[in-house]
Each structure stands twice: as C-alpha cells, then as structure tokens.
Write a protein that holds these residues in place. Structure first.
Motif, mmCIF file in Angstrom:
data_model
loop_
_atom_site.group_PDB
_atom_site.id
_atom_site.type_symbol
_atom_site.label_atom_id
_atom_site.label_comp_id
_atom_site.label_asym_id
_atom_site.label_seq_id
_atom_site.Cartn_x
_atom_site.Cartn_y
_atom_site.Cartn_z
ATOM 1 N N SER A 201 0.707 -1.200 0.052
ATOM 2 C CA SER A 201 -0.051 0.194 -0.017
ATOM 3 C C SER A 201 0.686 1.315 0.034
ATOM 4 N N ARG A 202 2.066 1.359 0.722
ATOM 5 C CA ARG A 202 2.822 2.553 0.741
ATOM 6 C C ARG A 202 3.307 2.719 -0.775
ATOM 7 N N ARG A 203 3.517 1.980 -1.585
ATOM 8 C CA ARG A 203 3.963 2.154 -3.037
ATOM 9 C C ARG A 203 2.836 2.462 -4.030
ATOM 10 N N ALA A 204 1.538 2.458 -3.497
ATOM 11 C CA ALA A 204 0.289 2.705 -4.318
ATOM 12 C C ALA A 204 0.899 4.159 -5.232
ATOM 13 N N LEU A 212 -7.714 1.174 -1.251
ATOM 14 C CA LEU A 212 -8.448 0.068 -1.528
ATOM 15 C C LEU A 212 -7.484 -1.257 -1.057
ATOM 16 N N LEU A 213 -6.231 -1.096 -0.986
ATOM 17 C CA LEU A 213 -5.230 -2.032 -0.507
ATOM 18 C C LEU A 213 -5.212 -1.906 0.976
ATOM 19 N N LEU A 214 -5.157 -0.917 1.634
ATOM 20 C CA LEU A 214 -5.405 -0.914 2.962
ATOM 21 C C LEU A 214 -6.642 -1.383 3.602
ATOM 22 N N LEU A 260 -13.000 -8.024 -4.092
ATOM 23 C CA LEU A 260 -13.217 -6.971 -4.976
ATOM 24 C C LEU A 260 -12.223 -5.764 -4.867
ATOM 25 N N CYS A 261 -11.948 -5.504 -3.757
ATOM 26 C CA CYS A 261 -11.101 -4.390 -3.258
ATOM 27 C C CYS A 261 -9.589 -4.724 -3.778
ATOM 28 N N SER A 262 -9.381 -5.838 -3.246
ATOM 29 C CA SER A 262 -7.856 -6.315 -3.655
ATOM 30 C C SER A 262 -7.614 -6.304 -5.221
ATOM 31 N N LEU A 263 -8.658 -7.100 -6.103
ATOM 32 C CA LEU A 263 -8.415 -7.277 -7.277
ATOM 33 C C LEU A 263 -8.207 -5.742 -8.290
#
Length: 279
Positions: A201-204, A212-214, A260-263
C-alpha cells in the motif's frame, strides 16, 4: 441466506474471476477472460432457477468454463517450469473454481455429492471462488512482488493454498481437520494482509489504490477471525455463529471488502508498478 449467497456467488462469477484472470497472465488466460461472460451468465441464471434439468444444464456450462480454467494450470506449469511459492499459489487459483463448478452442478441437480447436503454444496461455491481463487491469487501476487521480506512473502503464498486444500480435505475427514485448515488459511490471509498493509500500500501510485489496498488488508482481521470462531465451534461444540450469520459477515466482508477491493487495487497498480515493488 440463499439470496445473499447467490448474490455473493454472482459477484465471484461475473466480476472477481474475470478481474483475476487479467492479473494471472500465462497461456490462455486473456482469451478465457474474454469468453468468461458467456459461461458466467448462464451460471448466474442457474442460481435463481428451481433445482432441476434447466438449472443443472446452465450450471454445467459454467462448470465447463471452470474446468477450462483448471486446464490452464498444467499449461502454466509447463510454460514457467517453476514451483516457487507464488507459482503454487497461482496454480491453486486456476484449479480452485473447478471445485465450485462441480459443487454448483450437484447442488442445482439436487444431488448430495459425496454425502454432503445441499446447503454445504451451496456454500462450497462461494468458498472456492473467494478463498480458493481470489485469496490464492492475491497471496501469489504479494509473494511475487514484495521483495523486502521474501521469507514472509513466500510463507503467505504457500499457506493460503495449503490452508484452502486442508479445509477441502476437512470436508471428508472431519471438523477437527477442517479447523486445522482454517488455522493455516487464517495465518496465511493475515500474513498476506500484513504485507499488503506494510509493503504494497505504501507504494500505491495514488490515494484510491492505497485505500483499496489498506481496506482489503484491514477487513481480513475481522472476517478470518470469524472463520476461526466458526471452525472452532464446529470442532468443539462451543457456541459459534450460524451459517446465515457467517454469510452476512464473513462471506460478504471477504467478497466485497477483500476480494473486490484487492483485485481492483492490483489492476490499478498495473504491471509497471508491480515490477517496481520487487526493486
């Protein structure tokens, strides 16, 4: 419960698997992703029809697509010639929906396959879309792209497929074996969530992708704790949630909050950003 489970399964059929195929890559994945709606729509319709010949035939169309997906696994193995943890997770993701497809055909025909009642077969369908396909896929993506903690990434990529297989084996062996599988799967999911939260997430590249990742990582804390509670209760007789309550909490949370959020987040990361994570 049936309506909610059907909606969750439809999300898996119509959105989660096509999104995941776009991330898997490998021989045949892109072509199958383009053809997937032609099988997923009949499968989704089968959920809402009364059990019988028509529902079974429509379910069989979808099951055939899941078998085609499973056949990509040996093709991928021959192409990549790797049994690295991330690759094992990807192979599991390819094979798992075929279990869901078989369960769907049996449940829609009213057949108690291997002695399992129809309610258990109905719940097997979402389980192998989300725990079997999505969780293994995401664990594999994390395992392949997180370079700062290779041991943890490998452990996540291995334990999610292993836990899923142990849960499947527990169906046949007994509740205690299923509990062991739930413990392994939960450990893998929590580790995947930790790596997602701390490293991915920190490299989003933008705020939405990061959120979304968090969010997908955070929801696993609660949903997998519920899975442990239910499995422990089944194995020991302790009080635990009902299947209806589990569908409304664990099932819905994993489908929307995690899968869904992950993908969506991994699609937004794109191949360039995923390569950047390995540096």
């Amino acid at each position: 419960m049936t309506t909610l489970v059907n909606l969750i399964v439809m999300l898996g059929m119509l959105a989660v698997v096509p999104l995941g195929l776009g991330l898997l890559g490998g021989p045949g994945a892109a072509a199958l992703a383009r053809l997937w709606p032609f099988a997923a729509l009949p499968g989704a319709l089968a959920l809402w029809l009364p059990r019988g010949a028509t529902a079974t035939a429509l379910a069989a169309v979808y099951a055939a697509a899941t078998v085609a997906l499973a056949l990509l696994a040996p093709a991928r193995l021959a192409h990549r010639r790797s049994l690295a943890p991330a690759e094992l997770a990807a192979l599991t993701a390819l094979a798992a929906p075929s279990v869901a497809g078989l369960a769907l055909v049996a449940e829609r025909s009213g057949t108690e396959l291997f002695g399992f009642d129809l309610d258990i077969l109905a719940l097997t369908v979402p389980h192998f879309h989300f725990a079997g396909f999505t969780a293994a896929l995401v664990a594999g993506l994390v395992g392949r792209t997180v370079g700062d903690h290779p041991g943890q990434a490998a452990a996540a990529a291995l334990s999610v497929p292993l836990g899923t297989l142990l849960v499947l084996g527990g169906y046949f062996v007994g509740d205690l074996a299923e509990l062991v599988g739930a413990v392994v799967l939960t450990a893998g999911m929590w580790l995947t969530g930790l790596l997602t939260w701390r490293d991915v997430s920190r490299r989003a590249p933008d705020r939405l992708t990061g959120r979304l990742l968090l969010g997908s990582a955070a929801v696993l804390v609660a949903t997998m704790l519920l899975a442990l509670w239910w499995a422990l209760g089944e194995a020991t007789g302790l009080a635990h949630p009902t299947l209806t309550w589990m569908a409304a909490t664990h099932g819905l949370g994993n489908a929307l909050g995690f899968a869904l959020c992950s993908l969506l987040a991994w699609r937004r990361l794109g191949p360039t950003a995923r390569e950047e994570l390995t540096r």
